[in-house]
Design an enzyme around this catalytic site. Sequence first.
Site, short mmCIF file in Angstrom:
data_model
loop_
_atom_site.label_atom_id
_atom_site.label_comp_id
_atom_site.label_asym_id
_atom_site.label_seq_id
_atom_site.Cartn_x
_atom_site.Cartn_y
_atom_site.Cartn_z
CG ASN A 10 -1.71 1.23 1.41
OD1 ASN A 10 -1.75 2.07 0.50
ND2 ASN A 10 -2.36 1.38 2.55
CD1 TRP A 11 3.26 0.92 -3.05
CD2 TRP A 11 3.45 2.24 -4.84
NE1 TRP A 11 3.91 0.20 -4.02
CE2 TRP A 11 4.03 0.99 -5.14
CE3 TRP A 11 3.44 3.23 -5.83
CZ2 TRP A 11 4.61 0.71 -6.38
CZ3 TRP A 11 4.02 2.96 -7.06
CH2 TRP A 11 4.60 1.71 -7.33
CE LYS A 12 -0.02 3.17 4.78
NZ LYS A 12 0.10 3.25 6.23
CG HIS A 98 -5.64 2.00 5.37
ND1 HIS A 98 -5.16 2.91 6.29
CD2 HIS A 98 -4.64 1.10 5.17
CE1 HIS A 98 -3.92 2.57 6.63
NE2 HIS A 98 -3.59 1.48 5.96
CD GLU A 100 -2.66 5.47 6.87
OE1 GLU A 100 -2.66 5.46 5.61
OE2 GLU A 100 -1.74 4.98 7.55
CD GLU A 168 -3.10 -2.28 7.41
OE1 GLU A 168 -2.01 -2.53 6.90
OE2 GLU A 168 -3.75 -1.26 7.15
N GLY A 174 3.14 2.38 10.75
CA GLY A 174 4.15 3.42 10.58
C GLY A 174 4.91 3.78 11.84
CB SER A 214 5.69 -1.76 12.00
OG SER A 214 5.33 -0.41 12.27
N GLY A 235 3.05 -1.00 4.24
CA GLY A 235 3.08 0.42 3.91
C GLY A 235 4.50 0.85 3.56
P1 13P Z 1 3.36 0.44 7.60
O1 13P Z 1 3.86 -0.83 6.98
O2 13P Z 1 4.08 1.66 7.10
O3 13P Z 1 3.32 0.35 9.09
O4 13P Z 1 1.85 0.66 7.12
C1 13P Z 1 0.95 -0.39 7.23
C2 13P Z 1 -0.28 -0.03 6.51
O5 13P Z 1 -1.03 0.84 6.92
C3 13P Z 1 -0.57 -0.72 5.24
O6 13P Z 1 -1.86 -0.49 4.82
#
Ligand code: 13P
Length: 253
Positions: A10-12, A98, A100, A168, A174, A214, A235
């Site tokens: 997930n590149w966000k 998600h 976020e 998650e 993150g 993470s 992420g």
């Molecule tokens: P990270 O791997 O940066 O912790 O993010 C996880 C995430 O939200 C994937 O959707």
Amino acid sequence: MARKKLIAGNWKMNGLLADGIDLTKGVAAEVKAMGKPECEFLVCPPFTLLTSVKRALRGAKVALGAQDAHFAEKGAHTGDISPVMLKEIGCQYVILGHSERRADHGETDELVNKKAVAAHECGLKTVICIGETLEQRDAGKTIDVCSKQILGSVPDSATAADTVIAYEPVWAIGTGKTPTAADVEEVHAAVRKVLAKKLGKGNANKMRILYGGSVKPGNAKEFLSLPDVDGALIGGASLKVADFIGIAKNAGC
Ligand code: 13P
């Protein structure tokens, strides 16, 4: 029950064109070099890069996904993208709900459910995200919160063929912090039980439940060898070819 692991990036909101293409080409080359990997791969770039990434993926066994979709097919929804638009440009997957999006855009279980129904109707597979906050974990509510999110966000019509769940924990995203392997397995097993009640045992046993939060090459084996963990939603580490592929390799792909 053999479930093929899914390694999903997930590149966000990251990646301008040149970087996105470099990353895609790097991932595609590494996946090709793996021959017949034991896992499936998925990358989910921002909307702006989907078409270019699709082109750069040509011939590689890496699926393409978006990070959100509206529930309507078309209409007056400024700034939104519909599932059928994503399907048309070659997406196979869409991430929905998600944390976020739940936090930044107030998305509810009900909305995520509506989006998932619409995505499935046009042939997209969904990665439906759930997970507790730190406060909820500290209050001992992790399983309750995740169960409620599953019941609310996953459509009654969902099947193992069109739906993937991603657990998650919000506090692990993150942050470099992760639950213990035992904690992850406990939640995944509980989620599978809820799925069995909701969708039937057949679907629940075949449905993939990813862990996200993470995930790095260094902890991939620990999490991805757990019996109810069927892949990872990655992420930060999905933005570097070596880390993304390192996770897959350490997970036994
Ligand atoms: P990270 O791997 O940066 O912790 O993010 C996880 C995430 O939200 C994937 O959707």
